[in-house]
Design an enzyme around this catalytic site. Structure first.
Site, PDB file in Angstrom:
ATOM      1  N   LYS A 192      -2.662  -0.533  -4.684  1.00 42.04           N
ATOM      2  CA  LYS A 192      -2.200  -1.912  -4.535  1.00 42.04           C
ATOM      3  C   LYS A 192      -2.672  -2.509  -3.197  1.00 42.04           C
ATOM      4  O   LYS A 192      -3.114  -1.790  -2.304  1.00 42.04           O
ATOM      5  CB  LYS A 192      -0.669  -1.940  -4.671  1.00 42.04           C
ATOM      6  CG  LYS A 192      -0.186  -1.493  -6.061  1.00 42.04           C
ATOM      7  CD  LYS A 192       1.327  -1.620  -6.179  1.00 42.04           C
ATOM      8  CE  LYS A 192       1.809  -1.240  -7.574  1.00 42.04           C
ATOM      9  NZ  LYS A 192       3.282  -1.416  -7.715  1.00 42.04           N
TER      10      LYS A 192
ATOM     11  N   TYR B 183       1.725  -7.738 -15.594  1.00 38.40           N
ATOM     12  CA  TYR B 183       3.140  -7.407 -15.390  1.00 38.40           C
ATOM     13  C   TYR B 183       4.072  -8.230 -16.285  1.00 38.40           C
ATOM     14  O   TYR B 183       5.244  -8.381 -15.971  1.00 38.40           O
ATOM     15  CB  TYR B 183       3.512  -7.597 -13.918  1.00 38.40           C
ATOM     16  CG  TYR B 183       3.024  -6.470 -13.035  1.00 38.40           C
ATOM     17  CD1 TYR B 183       3.578  -5.188 -13.127  1.00 38.40           C
ATOM     18  CD2 TYR B 183       2.012  -6.659 -12.111  1.00 38.40           C
ATOM     19  CE1 TYR B 183       3.131  -4.146 -12.330  1.00 38.40           C
ATOM     20  CE2 TYR B 183       1.558  -5.622 -11.302  1.00 38.40           C
ATOM     21  CZ  TYR B 183       2.129  -4.370 -11.421  1.00 38.40           C
ATOM     22  OH  TYR B 183       1.695  -3.335 -10.622  1.00 38.40           O
TER      23      TYR B 183
ATOM     24  N   ASN C 266       4.689  -0.792  -2.812  1.00 38.79           N
ATOM     25  CA  ASN C 266       4.781   0.654  -3.022  1.00 38.79           C
ATOM     26  C   ASN C 266       3.456   1.342  -3.335  1.00 38.79           C
ATOM     27  O   ASN C 266       3.429   2.383  -3.986  1.00 38.79           O
ATOM     28  CB  ASN C 266       5.852   0.971  -4.068  1.00 38.79           C
ATOM     29  CG  ASN C 266       5.544   0.371  -5.420  1.00 38.79           C
ATOM     30  OD1 ASN C 266       4.546  -0.317  -5.577  1.00 38.79           O
ATOM     31  ND2 ASN C 266       6.390   0.651  -6.386  1.00 38.79           N
TER      32      ASN C 266
ATOM     33  N   HIS D  66       0.094   2.039  -8.513  1.00 37.50           N
ATOM     34  CA  HIS D  66       0.590   1.882  -9.889  1.00 37.50           C
ATOM     35  C   HIS D  66       0.180   3.099 -10.703  1.00 37.50           C
ATOM     36  O   HIS D  66      -0.898   3.651 -10.499  1.00 37.50           O
ATOM     37  CB  HIS D  66      -0.034   0.631 -10.521  1.00 37.50           C
ATOM     38  CG  HIS D  66       0.191   0.532 -12.004  1.00 37.50           C
ATOM     39  ND1 HIS D  66       1.347   0.021 -12.541  1.00 37.50           N
ATOM     40  CD2 HIS D  66      -0.584   0.908 -13.058  1.00 37.50           C
ATOM     41  CE1 HIS D  66       1.273   0.072 -13.873  1.00 37.50           C
ATOM     42  NE2 HIS D  66       0.112   0.608 -14.208  1.00 37.50           N
TER      43      HIS D  66
ATOM     44  N   GLU E 135      -3.849  -1.061 -20.242  1.00 41.01           N
ATOM     45  CA  GLU E 135      -4.154  -1.396 -18.845  1.00 41.01           C
ATOM     46  C   GLU E 135      -5.602  -1.061 -18.501  1.00 41.01           C
ATOM     47  O   GLU E 135      -6.259  -1.792 -17.745  1.00 41.01           O
ATOM     48  CB  GLU E 135      -3.172  -0.659 -17.926  1.00 41.01           C
ATOM     49  CG  GLU E 135      -1.752  -1.179 -18.080  1.00 41.01           C
ATOM     50  CD  GLU E 135      -0.689  -0.308 -17.418  1.00 41.01           C
ATOM     51  OE1 GLU E 135       0.499  -0.671 -17.517  1.00 41.01           O
ATOM     52  OE2 GLU E 135      -1.037   0.718 -16.793  1.00 41.01           O
TER      53      GLU E 135
HETATM   54  P1  IDP Z   1       6.715   1.516 -11.534  1.00 42.93           P
HETATM   55  O1  IDP Z   1       5.571   0.856 -10.787  1.00 42.93           O
HETATM   56  O2  IDP Z   1       7.259   2.712 -10.812  1.00 42.93           O
HETATM   57  O3  IDP Z   1       6.390   1.800 -12.983  1.00 42.93           O
HETATM   58  P2  IDP Z   1       8.259  -0.754 -12.511  1.00 42.93           P
HETATM   59  O4  IDP Z   1       9.720  -0.720 -12.775  1.00 42.93           O
HETATM   60  O5  IDP Z   1       7.338  -0.747 -13.693  1.00 42.93           O
HETATM   61  O6  IDP Z   1       7.922   0.465 -11.519  1.00 42.93           O
HETATM   62  O7  IDP Z   1       7.971  -2.023 -11.614  1.00 42.93           O
HETATM   63  C1  IDP Z   1       6.654  -2.505 -11.424  1.00 42.93           C
HETATM   64  C2  IDP Z   1       6.472  -2.871  -9.975  1.00 42.93           C
HETATM   65  O8  IDP Z   1       7.350  -3.949  -9.644  1.00 42.93           O
HETATM   66  C3  IDP Z   1       6.851  -1.769  -8.978  1.00 42.93           C
HETATM   67  O9  IDP Z   1       5.830  -0.802  -8.795  1.00 42.93           O
HETATM   68  C4  IDP Z   1       7.106  -2.581  -7.724  1.00 42.93           C
HETATM   69  O10 IDP Z   1       5.876  -2.991  -7.105  1.00 42.93           O
HETATM   70  C5  IDP Z   1       7.797  -3.807  -8.308  1.00 42.93           C
HETATM   71  N1  IDP Z   1       9.264  -3.625  -8.332  1.00 42.93           N
HETATM   72  C6  IDP Z   1       9.976  -2.866  -9.182  1.00 42.93           C
HETATM   73  N2  IDP Z   1      11.295  -2.926  -8.933  1.00 42.93           N
HETATM   74  C7  IDP Z   1      11.413  -3.775  -7.889  1.00 42.93           C
HETATM   75  C8  IDP Z   1      12.543  -4.264  -7.158  1.00 42.93           C
HETATM   76  O11 IDP Z   1      13.712  -3.938  -7.413  1.00 42.93           O
HETATM   77  N3  IDP Z   1      12.274  -5.135  -6.134  1.00 42.93           N
HETATM   78  C9  IDP Z   1      10.992  -5.530  -5.826  1.00 42.93           C
HETATM   79  N4  IDP Z   1       9.903  -5.077  -6.489  1.00 42.93           N
HETATM   80  C10 IDP Z   1      10.116  -4.223  -7.504  1.00 42.93           C
HETATM   81 MG    MG Z   2       5.938   0.518 -14.530  1.00 44.45          MG
END
Ligand code: IDP
Ligand code: MG
Length: 141
Positions: free
Chosen positions: A11, A51, A114, A117, A128
């Site tokens: 990212k 997304y 974070n 992905h 994807e």
């Molecule tokens: P993942 O990337 O671990 O699969 P997902 O629930 O699919 O997590 O969420 C996609 C992305 O959305 C996350 O990687 C993160 O960048 C963002 N995200 C998820 N939950 C939160 C949150 O509670 N606050 C802010 N950003 C979030």
């Molecule tokens: Mg996810």
């Protein structure tokens, strides 16, 4: 034994901090073979589509803003049990909950930013991958 595939993006936060090298090293050291890779940048429309599943979540607009703020590195990875093993390697969505040694524990700063992905299913890995790569950009045996 059959190998399968997952899709990843390093990212914008990870690219900005110059973590491409160390993260790819972790990925290849864990046994994943890179069969497609590019540095690119998501458009707003592209990030919204990628997304879309999160469109009703409160963080959706911030996520789209974050994912379009700079370049990403997209890749397709091949390994036995690729999807599940890669989710273990990257760690929990929130780096505070991620296990020691995982990519998010090492390189992510927060749940919003974070670093990486990883696809959550074989079906989404295929969707994807097709979003980012054409057939002739994928190099598999
Ligand atoms: P993942 O990337 O671990 O699969 P997902 O629930 O699919 O997590 O969420 C996609 C992305 O959305 C996350 O990687 C993160 O960048 C963002 N995200 C998820 N939950 C939160 C949150 O509670 N606050 C802010 N950003 C979030
Ligand atoms: Mg996810």
């Amino acid at each position: 034994m059959a190998t399968n595939r997952t899709f990843t993006m390093l990212k914008p936060d990870a690219v900005e901090k110059n973590y491409i090298g160390p993260i790819l090293e972790k990925i290849t050291a864990a046994g994943f073979k890179i069969i497609a890779m590019k540095m690119t940048r998501l458009t707003e429309a592209g990030a919204k589509q990628f997304y879309e599943i999160h469109k009703d979540r409160p963080f959706y607009n911030d996520l789209v803003k974050f994912m379009t703020r700079g370049p990403i590195v997209a890749a397709i990875l091949e390994k036995e049990n690729a999807v599940a093993d890669f989710r273990v390697l990257i760690g929990a969505t929130n780096p505070n909950d991620a296990a020691e040694g995982t990519i998010r524990k090492l390189y992510a700063e927060s749940v919003s930013f974070n670093a990486i992905h990883g696809s959550d299913s074989d079906e989404n890995a295929a969707i994807e991958s097709a979003f980012h790569f054409s057939g002739r950009e994928i190099f598999s045996n």
